[in-house]
Write a protein that holds these residues in place. Structure first.
Motif: not given
Ligand code: FCB
Length: 454
Positions: A433-441
């Motif tokens: 999901k989009k949030n996963a990209f925030f979480y990855r950073d």
């Protein structure tokens, strides 16, 4: 504003065996399998936990997704009902053992710290049926055998062991509410079961410490009660004692809470206190929503039960997650950290579950991806308060989002989605999901830029 975490801070995600693995035909029945087989109508849309995320067959794909999310750590649980062909005679299910060995090995090869829990609400059905579950000393002994088998079979892959996930959530749901089979037993059963779980925890910790050298702990509820009026003070105390301190005090302070024992005595509840306490290396605290407590109104059931003294409610004007009806109060993360720091010797801890369940999340699907900016916002707010506590000396080493892939959530099944990764129940596609990209950073950089939430 830059919200910075220490470099070694661990960002990860949590899940459990019964909520993800599927392949129910390759193990014996747990209380969940039995309940679903005999009363499917209890479950939202009559969906059971098979195949759930199908992790039993798709674990390599799941580990690839963990890598994409750059998780630093990951928690799951071992299903007791998958380790033994017969939990009574302890004959090993080789198929289950190789599943966990392969799965855990893949996680370690991906350089992800692995936290493994031994009990996530999933008692083998036969132990409920034959012995009455956690009311029985025999089940305590059998749990210890299960724990020993797991230590022996999987210790080489595990970074942190966890004996139980939220025992109170389990006993409360199984013995007072209709949320976990067998649904109702009463106060004495609640007291006995909690004490037996405590006993099982201590025995497993003691055995582990004598024979192995990784870390071992427990995942608990710690919801400091919020009271809005002086006359609710006693209600708050009883809540604290019966929900938070039943486990926290013996596990961390190595003694029972005195108010707890007094209230039990007053109501002629029987308890055989354990006498041997064994220190844990860390505690995990799950936090979703604050708890507002007030004294019980007119409603009184006959006989004693903890809710005799208090009820929980959500005051008007409090911000809530409309999908779950849960209040959102990120500041409580700070209060939890302070309680651990000031009242529990600043023991090493981590925020072991936190997250946001959203119903019908597919309505946020755009350009092939769930646009869950609300989840990012939710995480940022909670982390803001966690970072503040860490800066002030809280001994917190990590944060786990509940959950990794959208999973089976007990009686609600797949109604509310919490994942970093979406699971399409029709196509079975798993996608960040989009949030996963925030979480990855965040997992890579250990900081995020956000507003000040004070
Ligand atoms: C927690 C449970 C977890 C999940 C979340 C939503 O209490 O530990 O299994 O169901 O709630």
């Amino acid at each position: 504003m830059k919200i910075q975490f220490p470099w070694e801070f661990s960002f990860g995600a949590a899940t459990s065996g019964p909520q993800t693995e599927g392949a129910s035909d390759k193990k014996v029945e747990s209380i969940w399998d039995y309940w679903y087989r005999t009363q499917p109508e209890v479950f939202h849309n009559q969906v059971g936990n098979n195949p759930a995320c199908n992790t039993y067959y798709e674990y390599m794909q799941d580990v690839e997704l963990m890598k994409e999310c750059r998780l630093n750590s990951f928690r799951t649980s071992i299903q007791w009902s998958r380790i033994f062909k017969d939990p009574l005679t302890l004959s090993i299910n080789e198929d289950g053992v190789s599943f966990y060995r392969n799965y855990f090995k893949a996680i370690k090869e991906a350089n992800i710290d692995l936290y493994v829990n031994l009990f996530h609400f999933d008692l083998p059905f036969v132990l409920e049926d034959e012995y009455g579950g956690w009311l029985s000393d025999k089940v305590v002994d059998l749990y210890v055998e299960f724990a020993k088998a797991c230590f022996q079979l999987f210790d080489e892959f595990v970074d942190k062991w966890i004996t139980f996930n939220e025992p109170i959530a389990f006993t409360r749901s199984a013995y007072f509410y209709n949320d976990i089979y067998p649904c109702h037993k009463g106060t004495q059963a609640y007291v006995t079961a909690n004490n037996n779980i405590l006993k099982a925890h201590m025995l497993a910790v003691s055995f582990y410490k004598k024979n192995y050298c990784k870390e071992i702990g427990i995942v608990l509820d710690l919801l400091p009660p919020i009271i809005c009026s002086k006359e609710d003070q006693y209600a708050g105390l009883v809540y604290d004692v019966f929900i938070n301190k039943i486990f926290l005090d013996p596990c961390i302070k190595h003694e029972y809470n005195k108010d707890y024992l007094e209230i039990l005595k007053k109501h002629e509840m029987d308890i055989q206190p354990i006498t041997e306490f064994h220190p844990i290396d860390f505690v995990g605290i799950n936090y979703y929503q604050p708890v507002y407590v007030r004294k019980q109104g007119d409603y009184r059931e006959s006989g004693f039960y903890p809710w005799y003294y208090f009820e929980t409610y959500i005051p008007e004007g409090v911000r809530i997650n409309e999908y779950r009806g849960w209040a959102i109060e990120p500041r409580v993360v700070y209060d939890i950290a302070k309680t651990i720091q000031n009242e529990y010797g600043n023991i090493k801890w981590y925020l072991s579950e936190n997250g946001m369940g959203v119903e019908n999340e597919e309505k946020f699907l755009k350009d092939g991806m769930i646009q869950d900016d609300y989840r990012t916002e939710f995480i940022k707010e909670h982390l803001y308060y966690l970072a503040k506590a860490v800066e002030e000396g809280s001994n917190c080493f990590g944060y786990h989002l509940w959950t990794f892939i959208d999973c089976f959530s007990w009686k609600n099944t797949f109604k509310n989605r919490y994942g970093l990764v979406s699971l399409n129940l029709q196509t079975r596609e798993k996608k960040l999901k989009k949030n996963a990209f925030f979480y990855r950073d965040l997992a890579v950089n250990k900081f995020f830029i956000g507003p000040s939430y004070v």
